[in-house]
Design a protein around this motif. Structure first.
Motif, mmCIF file in Angstrom:
data_model
loop_
_atom_site.group_PDB
_atom_site.id
_atom_site.type_symbol
_atom_site.label_atom_id
_atom_site.label_comp_id
_atom_site.label_asym_id
_atom_site.label_seq_id
_atom_site.Cartn_x
_atom_site.Cartn_y
_atom_site.Cartn_z
ATOM 1 N N ALA A 117 0.834 -1.209 0.000
ATOM 2 C CA ALA A 117 0.000 0.000 0.000
ATOM 3 C C ALA A 117 0.866 1.255 0.000
ATOM 4 O O ALA A 117 0.563 2.232 -0.704
ATOM 5 C CB ALA A 117 -0.937 -0.005 1.205
ATOM 6 N N MET A 118 1.955 1.245 0.769
ATOM 7 C CA MET A 118 2.826 2.418 0.831
ATOM 8 C C MET A 118 3.533 2.647 -0.499
ATOM 9 O O MET A 118 3.699 3.796 -0.919
ATOM 10 C CB MET A 118 3.828 2.286 1.982
ATOM 11 N N ARG A 119 3.936 1.572 -1.180
ATOM 12 C CA ARG A 119 4.557 1.729 -2.503
ATOM 13 C C ARG A 119 3.567 2.348 -3.485
ATOM 14 O O ARG A 119 3.914 3.260 -4.247
ATOM 15 C CB ARG A 119 5.051 0.371 -3.028
ATOM 16 N N ARG A 120 2.343 1.846 -3.472
ATOM 17 C CA ARG A 120 1.319 2.371 -4.386
ATOM 18 C C ARG A 120 1.020 3.840 -4.095
ATOM 19 O O ARG A 120 0.962 4.673 -5.011
ATOM 20 C CB ARG A 120 0.041 1.545 -4.257
ATOM 21 N N LEU A 121 0.854 4.183 -2.819
ATOM 22 C CA LEU A 121 0.541 5.560 -2.450
ATOM 23 C C LEU A 121 1.704 6.500 -2.726
ATOM 24 O O LEU A 121 1.507 7.638 -3.147
ATOM 25 C CB LEU A 121 0.144 5.627 -0.967
ATOM 26 N N ALA A 122 2.937 6.026 -2.504
ATOM 27 C CA ALA A 122 4.112 6.856 -2.788
ATOM 28 C C ALA A 122 4.179 7.205 -4.266
ATOM 29 O O ALA A 122 4.401 8.363 -4.641
ATOM 30 C CB ALA A 122 5.389 6.142 -2.345
ATOM 31 N N ARG A 123 3.980 6.201 -5.135
ATOM 32 C CA ARG A 123 3.981 6.463 -6.584
ATOM 33 C C ARG A 123 2.875 7.452 -6.948
ATOM 34 O O ARG A 123 3.083 8.383 -7.727
ATOM 35 C CB ARG A 123 3.802 5.153 -7.354
ATOM 36 N N GLN A 124 1.701 7.250 -6.364
ATOM 37 C CA GLN A 124 0.560 8.124 -6.655
ATOM 38 C C GLN A 124 0.834 9.555 -6.217
ATOM 39 O O GLN A 124 0.595 10.506 -6.978
ATOM 40 C CB GLN A 124 -0.676 7.592 -5.940
ATOM 41 N N HIS A 125 1.343 9.735 -5.000
ATOM 42 C CA HIS A 125 1.615 11.076 -4.471
ATOM 43 C C HIS A 125 2.658 11.799 -5.310
ATOM 44 O O HIS A 125 2.509 12.985 -5.631
ATOM 45 C CB HIS A 125 2.097 10.995 -3.020
ATOM 46 N N LEU A 126 3.730 11.095 -5.683
ATOM 47 C CA LEU A 126 4.790 11.715 -6.469
ATOM 48 C C LEU A 126 4.291 12.094 -7.864
ATOM 49 O O LEU A 126 4.581 13.183 -8.363
ATOM 50 C CB LEU A 126 5.992 10.777 -6.559
ATOM 51 N N GLU A 127 3.532 11.219 -8.475
ATOM 52 C CA GLU A 127 3.009 11.501 -9.810
ATOM 53 C C GLU A 127 2.046 12.681 -9.799
ATOM 54 O O GLU A 127 2.037 13.499 -10.727
ATOM 55 C CB GLU A 127 2.305 10.256 -10.366
ATOM 56 N N GLU A 128 1.236 12.796 -8.748
ATOM 57 C CA GLU A 128 0.231 13.862 -8.688
ATOM 58 C C GLU A 128 0.854 15.248 -8.647
ATOM 59 O O GLU A 128 0.240 16.222 -9.092
ATOM 60 C CB GLU A 128 -0.682 13.654 -7.480
ATOM 61 N N ILE A 129 2.059 15.357 -8.090
ATOM 62 C CA ILE A 129 2.699 16.670 -8.054
ATOM 63 C C ILE A 129 3.834 16.766 -9.083
ATOM 64 O O ILE A 129 4.632 17.696 -9.057
ATOM 65 C CB ILE A 129 3.216 17.036 -6.649
ATOM 66 N N GLY A 130 3.891 15.799 -10.001
ATOM 67 C CA GLY A 130 4.807 15.891 -11.130
ATOM 68 C C GLY A 130 6.249 15.547 -10.830
ATOM 69 O O GLY A 130 7.154 16.018 -11.518
ATOM 70 N N VAL A 131 6.492 14.718 -9.801
ATOM 71 C CA VAL A 131 7.860 14.314 -9.456
ATOM 72 C C VAL A 131 8.141 12.950 -10.078
ATOM 73 O O VAL A 131 7.404 11.985 -9.844
ATOM 74 C CB VAL A 131 8.045 14.240 -7.924
ATOM 75 N N ASN A 132 9.207 12.871 -10.871
ATOM 76 C CA ASN A 132 9.535 11.645 -11.585
ATOM 77 C C ASN A 132 10.600 10.855 -10.828
ATOM 78 O O ASN A 132 11.785 11.175 -10.884
ATOM 79 C CB ASN A 132 10.028 11.975 -13.003
ATOM 80 N N ILE A 133 10.159 9.842 -10.100
ATOM 81 C CA ILE A 133 11.059 8.897 -9.445
ATOM 82 C C ILE A 133 10.705 7.529 -10.012
ATOM 83 O O ILE A 133 9.689 6.928 -9.640
ATOM 84 C CB ILE A 133 10.881 8.881 -7.910
ATOM 85 N N PRO A 134 11.506 6.998 -10.957
ATOM 86 C CA PRO A 134 11.118 5.768 -11.663
ATOM 87 C C PRO A 134 10.874 4.572 -10.752
ATOM 88 O O PRO A 134 10.004 3.749 -11.023
ATOM 89 C CB PRO A 134 12.309 5.513 -12.599
ATOM 90 N N ASP A 135 11.645 4.480 -9.655
ATOM 91 C CA ASP A 135 11.555 3.297 -8.797
ATOM 92 C C ASP A 135 11.479 3.738 -7.337
ATOM 93 O O ASP A 135 12.464 4.215 -6.776
ATOM 94 C CB ASP A 135 12.772 2.401 -9.031
ATOM 95 N N VAL A 136 10.311 3.573 -6.701
ATOM 96 C CA VAL A 136 10.146 4.027 -5.308
ATOM 97 C C VAL A 136 10.755 3.049 -4.322
ATOM 98 O O VAL A 136 10.778 3.315 -3.119
ATOM 99 C CB VAL A 136 8.664 4.264 -4.965
ATOM 100 N N THR A 137 11.296 1.914 -4.827
ATOM 101 C CA THR A 137 11.934 0.962 -3.917
ATOM 102 C C THR A 137 13.434 1.221 -3.780
ATOM 103 O O THR A 137 14.104 0.585 -2.958
ATOM 104 C CB THR A 137 11.730 -0.484 -4.403
ATOM 105 N N VAL A 138 13.982 2.160 -4.571
ATOM 106 C CA VAL A 138 15.412 2.437 -4.525
ATOM 107 C C VAL A 138 15.761 3.190 -3.241
ATOM 108 O O VAL A 138 14.936 3.938 -2.703
ATOM 109 C CB VAL A 138 15.844 3.262 -5.759
ATOM 110 N N GLU A 139 16.980 2.974 -2.736
ATOM 111 C CA GLU A 139 17.425 3.705 -1.542
ATOM 112 C C GLU A 139 17.598 5.182 -1.871
ATOM 113 O O GLU A 139 18.101 5.543 -2.942
ATOM 114 C CB GLU A 139 18.750 3.137 -1.029
ATOM 115 N N VAL A 140 17.214 6.032 -0.939
ATOM 116 C CA VAL A 140 17.314 7.478 -1.129
ATOM 117 C C VAL A 140 18.762 7.910 -1.350
ATOM 118 O O VAL A 140 19.023 8.883 -2.059
ATOM 119 C CB VAL A 140 16.689 8.203 0.087
ATOM 120 N N ALA A 141 19.718 7.200 -0.770
ATOM 121 C CA ALA A 141 21.138 7.547 -0.924
ATOM 122 C C ALA A 141 21.577 7.551 -2.386
ATOM 123 O O ALA A 141 22.555 8.205 -2.751
ATOM 124 C CB ALA A 141 22.004 6.578 -0.128
ATOM 125 N N ARG A 142 20.867 6.854 -3.264
ATOM 126 C CA ARG A 142 21.251 6.741 -4.663
ATOM 127 C C ARG A 142 20.657 7.852 -5.525
ATOM 128 O O ARG A 142 20.909 7.900 -6.731
ATOM 129 C CB ARG A 142 20.823 5.369 -5.197
#
Length: 253
Positions: A117-142
């Motif tokens: 659920a968190m992966r789905r919501l994260a993708r949805q939230h980012l897309e709604e404000i126009g932020v392109n993060i191809p993979d929400v499972t990647v570590e933030v350090a990368r």
């Protein structure tokens, strides 16, 4: 007064013998972007931390939608629709994008995290404000600095949704990454449902994205104008004049 979504009236804050804020009055309209500028040590971060419940004011009052509130904590402020993105972002490098999006706000079906659920919501939230993060499972350090800042902004937007306080969101960013964050702020502004206070040292950026600008000097708001009625030259002259006064009177604040 009720036209302001957020208002500080005569707010003061001291830390022992040091006065950080002196009789500060500040207002923020619904959907407005307010630029807060001033020299280092002027009290900008202290003011932001007071408005988000991290510090309690020693004097004055804070109002939301015209009603006085006594902010007990950052969590209390967040429950009223106020959230903050700090310069250090408060992201955990070793966690994934989606875990950072829901840090301290995890979706739980006790005793388990609802990761799907968190992966789905994260993708949805980012897309709604126009932020392109191809993979929400990647570590933030990368991720790049601009992507990390965008994640912090997106997290605050979807935890607060009303009032967003941004403490130097463009610090230590290159021109390209800074432009991406300014575009994100402009997109959020265009939605019209989020009011923002933005601390930025680049006055040209303030004029680009803000509706109004306040200058904080020695813990006091000394300038309040719509950005359409001021200029880069005027803002620069105000700060240069303060610098010259400090050079001539080094012991006077």
């Amino acid at each position: 007064m009720t036209e302001d979504i957020l208002r500080a009236e005569n707010v003061g804050k001291r830390f022992g013998p040091v006065t950080a804020l002196r009789d500060v009055t500040l207002r923020l309209g619904p959907g407005e972007v307010l630029g807060l500028i001033g020299d280092n040590g002027a009290g900008k971060s202290t003011l932001i931390k007071t408005l988000c419940g991290f510090h309690r004011p020693d004097s004055g009052r804070i109002l939301i939608d015209g009603e006085e509130v006594h902010l007990r904590s950052v969590g209390h402020a967040r429950s009223l629709g106020i959230d903050t993105v700090y310069q250090d972002l408060a992201l955990v490098d070793q966690l994934s994008v989606y875990h950072n999006m829901f840090l301290n706000r995890e979706v739980v079906r006790w005793p388990f995290l609802r990761n799907r659920a968190m992966r789905r919501l994260a993708r949805q939230h980012l897309e709604e404000i126009g932020v392109n993060i191809p993979d929400v499972t990647v570590e933030v350090a990368r991720l790049s600095g601009g992507q990390r800042q965008a994640i912090a902004v997106a997290r605050s937007v979807y935890s607060a949704r009303r009032i967003l306080l941004l403490d130097e969101p463009l610090a230590a960013m290159g021109a390209k990454e800074g432009a991406q964050i300014l575009n994100l702020i402009a997109d959020l502004k265009a939605r019209g449902d989020i009011a923002m206070i933005l601390i930025v040292h680049n006055y040209a950026q303030v004029l680009d994205v803000c509706d109004r600008v306040n200058l904080l000097q020695h813990g006091t708001i000394t300038f309040d104008k719509p950005t359409a009625e001021t200029s880069l030259d005027e803002l620069t002259d105000l700060v240069v004049a303060e610098y010259r006064r400090g050079r001539l009177n080094p012991g006077v604040r």
